[in-house]
Design an enzyme around this catalytic site. Structure first.
Site, PDB file in Angstrom:
ATOM      1  N   THR A 174       3.595   8.961  -6.221  1.00 43.55           N
ATOM      2  CA  THR A 174       5.016   8.636  -6.087  1.00 43.55           C
ATOM      3  C   THR A 174       5.817   9.252  -7.234  1.00 43.55           C
ATOM      4  OG1 THR A 174       4.493   6.566  -4.972  1.00 43.55           O
ATOM      5  CG2 THR A 174       6.610   6.678  -6.081  1.00 43.55           C
ATOM      6  N   ARG A 202       3.640   1.493   7.740  1.00 42.88           N
ATOM      7  CA  ARG A 202       3.394   0.789   6.480  1.00 42.88           C
ATOM      8  C   ARG A 202       4.452   1.170   5.453  1.00 42.88           C
ATOM      9  NH1 ARG A 202       2.180   2.666   0.926  1.00 42.88           N
ATOM     10  NH2 ARG A 202       1.073   0.978  -0.114  1.00 42.88           N
ATOM     11  N   VAL A 203       5.020   0.195   4.775  1.00 40.99           N
ATOM     12  CA  VAL A 203       5.977   0.420   3.697  1.00 40.99           C
ATOM     13  C   VAL A 203       5.389  -0.160   2.418  1.00 40.99           C
ATOM     14  CG1 VAL A 203       8.297  -0.043   2.815  1.00 40.99           C
ATOM     15  CG2 VAL A 203       7.944   0.362   5.260  1.00 40.99           C
ATOM     16  N   GLY A 204       5.362   0.632   1.362  1.00 41.12           N
ATOM     17  CA  GLY A 204       4.848   0.167   0.081  1.00 41.12           C
ATOM     18  C   GLY A 204       5.953  -0.356  -0.812  1.00 41.12           C
ATOM     19  N   ASP A 205       5.676  -0.367  -2.108  1.00 43.78           N
ATOM     20  CA  ASP A 205       6.611  -0.958  -3.072  1.00 43.78           C
ATOM     21  C   ASP A 205       7.789  -0.061  -3.397  1.00 43.78           C
ATOM     22  OD1 ASP A 205       4.539   0.714  -4.512  1.00 43.78           O
ATOM     23  OD2 ASP A 205       5.935   0.339  -6.158  1.00 43.78           O
ATOM     24  N   THR A 225       4.967   3.399  -9.943  1.00 40.42           N
ATOM     25  CA  THR A 225       4.096   4.194  -9.097  1.00 40.42           C
ATOM     26  C   THR A 225       2.722   3.550  -9.115  1.00 40.42           C
ATOM     27  OG1 THR A 225       3.061   6.365  -8.802  1.00 40.42           O
ATOM     28  CG2 THR A 225       3.597   5.736 -11.048  1.00 40.42           C
ATOM     29  N   GLY A 226       1.993   3.697  -8.024  1.00 38.00           N
ATOM     30  CA  GLY A 226       0.649   3.141  -7.994  1.00 38.00           C
ATOM     31  C   GLY A 226       0.336   2.415  -6.715  1.00 38.00           C
ATOM     32  N   GLY A 228       0.745  -0.061  -4.152  1.00 30.44           N
ATOM     33  CA  GLY A 228       1.973  -0.765  -3.806  1.00 30.44           C
ATOM     34  C   GLY A 228       1.821  -2.226  -3.477  1.00 30.44           C
TER      35      GLY A 228
END
Length: 306
Positions: A174, A202-205, A225-226, A228
Protein backbone atom coordinates in the site's frame (compact mmCIF):
# COMPACT_ATOMS: atom_id res chain seq x y z
CA UNK A 1 3.60 33.59 9.85
CA UNK A 2 4.17 30.75 7.40
CA UNK A 3 4.87 27.21 8.50
CA UNK A 4 7.73 25.25 6.94
CA UNK A 5 6.04 22.53 4.87
CA UNK A 6 6.75 18.82 5.28
CA UNK A 7 5.83 15.80 3.18
CA UNK A 8 6.24 12.26 4.51
CA UNK A 9 5.28 9.25 2.39
CA UNK A 10 5.44 5.47 2.46
CA UNK A 11 5.49 2.86 -0.27
CA UNK A 12 4.49 -0.19 1.71
CA UNK A 13 5.76 -2.29 4.60
CA UNK A 14 6.50 -5.91 3.71
CA UNK A 15 9.23 -8.43 2.92
CA UNK A 16 10.56 -6.42 0.01
CA UNK A 17 13.21 -8.35 -1.97
CA UNK A 18 16.57 -6.76 -2.70
CA UNK A 19 15.83 -6.42 -6.42
CA UNK A 20 12.76 -4.25 -5.72
CA UNK A 21 14.48 -1.63 -3.56
CA UNK A 22 15.81 0.63 -6.31
CA UNK A 23 12.42 0.88 -8.04
CA UNK A 24 10.69 1.71 -4.77
CA UNK A 25 13.23 4.37 -3.86
CA UNK A 26 12.95 5.94 -7.31
CA UNK A 27 9.16 5.95 -7.11
CA UNK A 28 9.19 7.54 -3.69
CA UNK A 29 11.66 10.21 -4.84
CA UNK A 30 9.35 11.06 -7.74
CA UNK A 31 6.32 11.25 -5.44
CA UNK A 32 8.17 13.51 -3.00
CA UNK A 33 9.21 15.84 -5.81
CA UNK A 34 5.65 16.15 -7.11
CA UNK A 35 4.03 16.74 -3.74
CA UNK A 36 6.65 19.02 -2.25
CA UNK A 37 6.77 21.25 -5.32
CA UNK A 38 3.13 22.10 -4.61
CA UNK A 39 3.81 22.79 -0.94
CA UNK A 40 6.64 25.16 -1.85
CA UNK A 41 4.23 27.13 -4.05
CA UNK A 42 1.77 27.51 -1.18
CA UNK A 43 -0.63 24.71 -2.11
CA UNK A 44 -2.60 22.89 0.55
CA UNK A 45 -1.57 19.72 2.33
CA UNK A 46 -4.49 18.00 0.61
CA UNK A 47 -3.11 19.00 -2.80
CA UNK A 48 0.34 17.67 -1.93
CA UNK A 49 -0.92 14.36 -0.57
CA UNK A 50 -3.13 13.80 -3.59
CA UNK A 51 -0.27 14.55 -6.00
CA UNK A 52 2.25 12.34 -4.20
CA UNK A 53 -0.12 9.39 -3.97
CA UNK A 54 -1.16 9.75 -7.62
CA UNK A 55 2.49 9.47 -8.71
CA UNK A 56 2.80 6.19 -6.81
CA UNK A 57 -0.50 4.94 -8.27
CA UNK A 58 0.99 5.46 -11.73
CA UNK A 59 4.20 3.64 -10.81
CA UNK A 60 4.04 -0.12 -11.44
CA UNK A 61 6.45 -0.78 -8.57
CA UNK A 62 3.69 -0.23 -6.02
CA UNK A 63 0.47 -2.03 -5.10
CA UNK A 64 -1.73 0.94 -5.98
CA UNK A 65 -3.24 1.87 -9.34
CA UNK A 66 -1.53 0.21 -12.30
CA UNK A 67 0.54 -2.76 -11.20
CA UNK A 68 -1.68 -3.70 -8.25
CA UNK A 69 -2.16 -7.26 -7.05
CA UNK A 70 -4.95 -9.16 -8.74
CA UNK A 71 -8.10 -10.47 -7.12
CA UNK A 72 -8.87 -14.17 -7.08
CA UNK A 73 -10.72 -13.77 -10.39
CA UNK A 74 -7.88 -11.88 -12.07
CA UNK A 75 -9.04 -8.27 -11.85
CA UNK A 76 -7.74 -5.13 -10.13
CA UNK A 77 -9.93 -3.55 -7.45
CA UNK A 78 -8.69 -0.32 -5.89
CA UNK A 79 -9.40 1.57 -2.65
CA UNK A 80 -8.32 5.08 -1.59
CA UNK A 81 -9.00 7.70 1.08
CA UNK A 82 -8.07 11.39 1.41
CA UNK A 83 -8.68 13.46 4.56
CA UNK A 84 -8.26 17.17 5.30
CA UNK A 85 -7.17 17.86 8.88
CA UNK A 86 -8.32 21.47 8.75
CA UNK A 87 -12.04 20.71 8.56
CA UNK A 88 -12.22 16.88 8.63
CA UNK A 89 -13.63 16.78 5.11
CA UNK A 90 -12.99 13.30 3.74
CA UNK A 91 -13.41 11.37 0.52
CA UNK A 92 -13.12 7.65 0.01
CA UNK A 93 -13.69 5.11 -2.75
CA UNK A 94 -13.46 1.32 -2.68
CA UNK A 95 -13.64 -1.63 -5.07
CA UNK A 96 -13.24 0.56 -8.13
CA UNK A 97 -12.09 -1.17 -11.30
CA UNK A 98 -12.17 1.52 -14.00
CA UNK A 99 -10.34 4.46 -12.43
CA UNK A 100 -6.66 5.04 -13.11
CA UNK A 101 -6.15 7.14 -9.96
CA UNK A 102 -8.55 6.35 -7.12
CA UNK A 103 -6.93 9.04 -4.95
CA UNK A 104 -8.19 11.64 -7.44
CA UNK A 105 -11.68 10.15 -7.21
CA UNK A 106 -11.39 10.39 -3.42
CA UNK A 107 -10.50 14.08 -3.84
CA UNK A 108 -13.64 14.61 -5.91
CA UNK A 109 -15.74 13.04 -3.16
CA UNK A 110 -14.02 15.25 -0.57
CA UNK A 111 -14.64 18.42 -2.58
CA UNK A 112 -17.99 17.83 -4.22
CA UNK A 113 -20.11 15.45 -2.19
CA UNK A 114 -22.00 15.73 1.12
CA UNK A 115 -21.18 12.03 1.49
CA UNK A 116 -17.87 10.53 2.50
CA UNK A 117 -17.66 7.18 0.75
CA UNK A 118 -18.61 5.58 -2.56
CA UNK A 119 -17.97 2.00 -3.69
CA UNK A 120 -17.89 0.03 -6.90
CA UNK A 121 -19.90 1.27 -9.84
CA UNK A 122 -21.37 4.07 -7.73
CA UNK A 123 -17.90 5.46 -7.12
CA UNK A 124 -17.04 5.15 -10.79
CA UNK A 125 -20.26 6.89 -11.80
CA UNK A 126 -19.59 9.75 -9.36
CA UNK A 127 -16.03 10.17 -10.66
CA UNK A 128 -17.20 10.19 -14.28
CA UNK A 129 -19.88 12.78 -13.51
CA UNK A 130 -17.13 14.99 -12.14
CA UNK A 131 -14.77 14.74 -15.08
CA UNK A 132 -12.72 11.58 -14.63
CA UNK A 133 -12.31 9.19 -17.52
CA UNK A 134 -13.20 5.53 -17.07
CA UNK A 135 -10.70 2.98 -18.35
CA UNK A 136 -10.77 -0.73 -19.06
CA UNK A 137 -9.63 -2.80 -16.10
CA UNK A 138 -6.96 -4.43 -18.23
CA UNK A 139 -5.09 -1.11 -18.34
CA UNK A 140 -4.33 -1.58 -14.64
CA UNK A 141 -2.93 -5.10 -15.06
CA UNK A 142 0.75 -5.81 -15.68
CA UNK A 143 2.27 -9.16 -16.75
CA UNK A 144 4.17 -9.50 -13.46
CA UNK A 145 0.93 -9.65 -11.51
CA UNK A 146 -0.72 -12.16 -13.86
CA UNK A 147 2.29 -14.42 -13.34
CA UNK A 148 2.22 -13.86 -9.58
CA UNK A 149 -1.46 -14.78 -9.35
CA UNK A 150 -1.00 -17.91 -11.48
CA UNK A 151 1.90 -19.06 -9.32
CA UNK A 152 -0.08 -18.39 -6.14
CA UNK A 153 -3.12 -20.33 -7.35
CA UNK A 154 -1.05 -23.24 -8.65
CA UNK A 155 0.59 -23.50 -5.23
CA UNK A 156 -2.84 -23.48 -3.59
CA UNK A 157 -3.96 -26.40 -5.80
CA UNK A 158 -1.14 -28.58 -4.48
CA UNK A 159 -1.87 -27.72 -0.86
CA UNK A 160 0.37 -24.75 -0.14
CA UNK A 161 -0.75 -22.68 2.82
CA UNK A 162 -1.84 -19.09 2.16
CA UNK A 163 0.54 -16.98 4.29
CA UNK A 164 -0.75 -13.63 3.02
CA UNK A 165 -1.94 -12.68 6.50
CA UNK A 166 0.34 -14.73 8.70
CA UNK A 167 3.64 -15.34 6.97
CA UNK A 168 6.48 -13.23 5.58
CA UNK A 169 4.18 -10.48 4.32
CA UNK A 170 4.95 -10.66 0.64
CA UNK A 171 1.87 -8.76 -0.54
CA UNK A 172 1.42 -5.57 1.46
CA UNK A 173 2.62 -2.69 -0.69
CA UNK A 174 0.00 0.00 0.00
CA UNK A 175 1.08 3.63 -0.55
CA UNK A 176 0.31 6.71 1.50
CA UNK A 177 1.30 10.27 2.36
CA UNK A 178 0.90 12.87 5.10
CA UNK A 179 1.69 16.56 4.70
CA UNK A 180 1.94 19.85 6.58
CA UNK A 181 1.40 22.99 4.48
CA UNK A 182 2.52 26.63 4.83
CA UNK A 183 -0.81 27.50 6.42
CA UNK A 184 -0.25 25.05 9.28
CA UNK A 185 -2.78 22.45 8.17
CA UNK A 186 -2.24 18.71 7.77
CA UNK A 187 -3.74 16.04 5.53
CA UNK A 188 -3.41 12.32 4.88
CA UNK A 189 -4.08 9.91 2.02
CA UNK A 190 -3.77 6.18 1.44
CA UNK A 191 -4.27 4.07 -1.71
CA UNK A 192 -4.07 0.34 -2.36
CA UNK A 193 -4.79 -2.54 -4.68
CA UNK A 194 -5.27 -4.81 -1.70
CA UNK A 195 -3.74 -8.24 -1.24
CA UNK A 196 -2.75 -10.95 -3.69
CA UNK A 197 -5.68 -13.19 -4.74
CA UNK A 198 -8.08 -11.36 -2.44
CA UNK A 199 -11.77 -12.22 -2.64
CA UNK A 200 -13.56 -9.86 -5.04
CA UNK A 201 -15.31 -7.17 -3.03
CA UNK A 202 -12.95 -7.38 -0.07
CA UNK A 203 -12.11 -3.95 1.38
CA UNK A 204 -9.13 -3.56 3.71
CA UNK A 205 -8.11 -0.82 6.10
CA UNK A 206 -6.57 1.63 3.63
CA UNK A 207 -9.70 3.54 2.65
CA UNK A 208 -11.48 3.40 6.00
CA UNK A 209 -11.46 6.51 8.19
CA UNK A 210 -9.48 5.97 11.36
CA UNK A 211 -8.07 2.68 10.15
CA UNK A 212 -5.67 3.09 7.25
CA UNK A 213 -5.85 6.88 7.20
CA UNK A 214 -6.83 9.85 9.36
CA UNK A 215 -6.05 13.57 9.69
CA UNK A 216 -7.05 16.20 12.24
CA UNK A 217 -5.25 19.48 12.88
CA UNK A 218 -5.92 18.96 16.59
CA UNK A 219 -3.91 15.74 16.70
CA UNK A 220 -1.99 14.36 13.70
CA UNK A 221 -2.14 12.91 10.21
CA UNK A 222 -1.50 9.20 9.71
CA UNK A 223 -1.27 6.65 6.91
CA UNK A 224 -0.86 2.92 7.44
CA UNK A 225 0.15 -0.12 5.44
CA UNK A 226 0.11 -3.81 6.19
CA UNK A 227 -2.32 -6.53 7.21
CA UNK A 228 -5.64 -4.72 6.98
CA UNK A 229 -7.95 -6.89 9.05
CA UNK A 230 -6.18 -6.40 12.42
CA UNK A 231 -5.66 -2.70 11.66
CA UNK A 232 -9.41 -2.33 11.09
CA UNK A 233 -10.33 -4.17 14.26
CA UNK A 234 -8.18 -1.80 16.31
CA UNK A 235 -9.07 1.37 14.34
CA UNK A 236 -5.32 1.82 14.58
CA UNK A 237 -4.93 5.13 12.76
CA UNK A 238 -7.29 6.88 15.16
CA UNK A 239 -5.68 5.06 18.08
CA UNK A 240 -2.32 6.58 17.12
CA UNK A 241 -3.48 10.16 16.51
CA UNK A 242 -5.39 10.10 19.80
CA UNK A 243 -2.09 9.31 21.55
CA UNK A 244 -0.58 12.40 19.94
CA UNK A 245 -3.56 14.48 21.08
CA UNK A 246 -2.95 13.16 24.60
CA UNK A 247 0.66 14.36 24.60
CA UNK A 248 2.76 11.64 22.97
CA UNK A 249 5.15 12.57 20.19
CA UNK A 250 4.40 11.14 16.73
CA UNK A 251 7.50 8.96 17.07
CA UNK A 252 6.28 7.55 20.38
CA UNK A 253 2.73 7.08 19.12
CA UNK A 254 3.79 5.30 15.92
CA UNK A 255 5.97 2.83 17.81
CA UNK A 256 3.30 2.22 20.43
CA UNK A 257 0.66 1.62 17.76
CA UNK A 258 2.70 -0.96 15.89
CA UNK A 259 3.60 -2.67 19.16
CA UNK A 260 -0.09 -2.73 20.09
CA UNK A 261 -1.01 -4.14 16.67
CA UNK A 262 1.25 -7.12 17.20
CA UNK A 263 0.61 -7.64 20.91
CA UNK A 264 -3.17 -7.51 20.61
CA UNK A 265 -3.77 -9.34 17.33
CA UNK A 266 -0.42 -10.53 15.99
CA UNK A 267 -0.69 -7.99 13.18
CA UNK A 268 2.08 -6.70 10.94
CA UNK A 269 2.37 -3.36 9.22
CA UNK A 270 3.82 0.11 9.15
CA UNK A 271 2.77 3.68 9.93
CA UNK A 272 3.76 7.27 9.22
CA UNK A 273 2.61 10.12 11.49
CA UNK A 274 2.92 13.92 11.27
CA UNK A 275 1.58 16.69 13.51
CA UNK A 276 1.16 20.47 13.08
CA UNK A 277 4.42 21.10 14.93
CA UNK A 278 6.26 19.32 12.14
CA UNK A 279 7.15 16.32 14.30
CA UNK A 280 7.21 13.01 12.44
CA UNK A 281 6.97 9.38 13.41
CA UNK A 282 7.62 6.19 11.48
CA UNK A 283 7.40 2.60 12.68
CA UNK A 284 6.96 -0.89 11.25
CA UNK A 285 7.33 -4.51 12.32
CA UNK A 286 7.74 -5.96 8.82
CA UNK A 287 11.11 -6.90 7.34
CA UNK A 288 11.24 -3.66 5.34
CA UNK A 289 9.35 -0.41 4.79
CA UNK A 290 9.83 2.06 1.95
CA UNK A 291 9.52 5.74 2.90
CA UNK A 292 10.55 9.28 2.05
CA UNK A 293 10.62 12.66 3.79
CA UNK A 294 11.07 16.15 2.41
CA UNK A 295 11.25 19.35 4.43
CA UNK A 296 13.04 22.65 4.01
CA UNK A 297 16.63 21.83 3.03
CA UNK A 298 16.17 18.13 3.71
CA UNK A 299 15.30 15.13 1.53
CA UNK A 300 15.48 11.52 2.73
CA UNK A 301 14.50 8.41 0.81
CA UNK A 302 15.09 4.89 1.98
CA UNK A 303 13.99 1.35 2.68
CA UNK A 304 14.36 0.58 6.38
CA UNK A 305 15.02 -2.89 7.75
CA UNK A 306 13.91 -4.69 10.87
Amino acid sequence: MKTSPILLIHGGAWAMPDDAIAAHEAGIANALAAGYALLERGASAVDAVEAAVAVMEDDEAFDAGRGSFLTRDGRVQLDALLMNGENLRTGGVACVERLKNPIRAARLVLDHSPHVYFVGTGAERFARQHGMDLIDNTELIVPRERERLMAFQKAELVGAKDTTFSGPLDSHDTVGAVALDQHGHIAAGTSTGGTLSKAPGRVGDSSLIGCGCYADDESAAVSLTGWGEPIMKLVLGKWAVDRVAAGASPEEAAKAAIDYLYARLGGHGGMILLDRKGRVGLAHNTPRMAWGLQAEGRVQVGVTRN
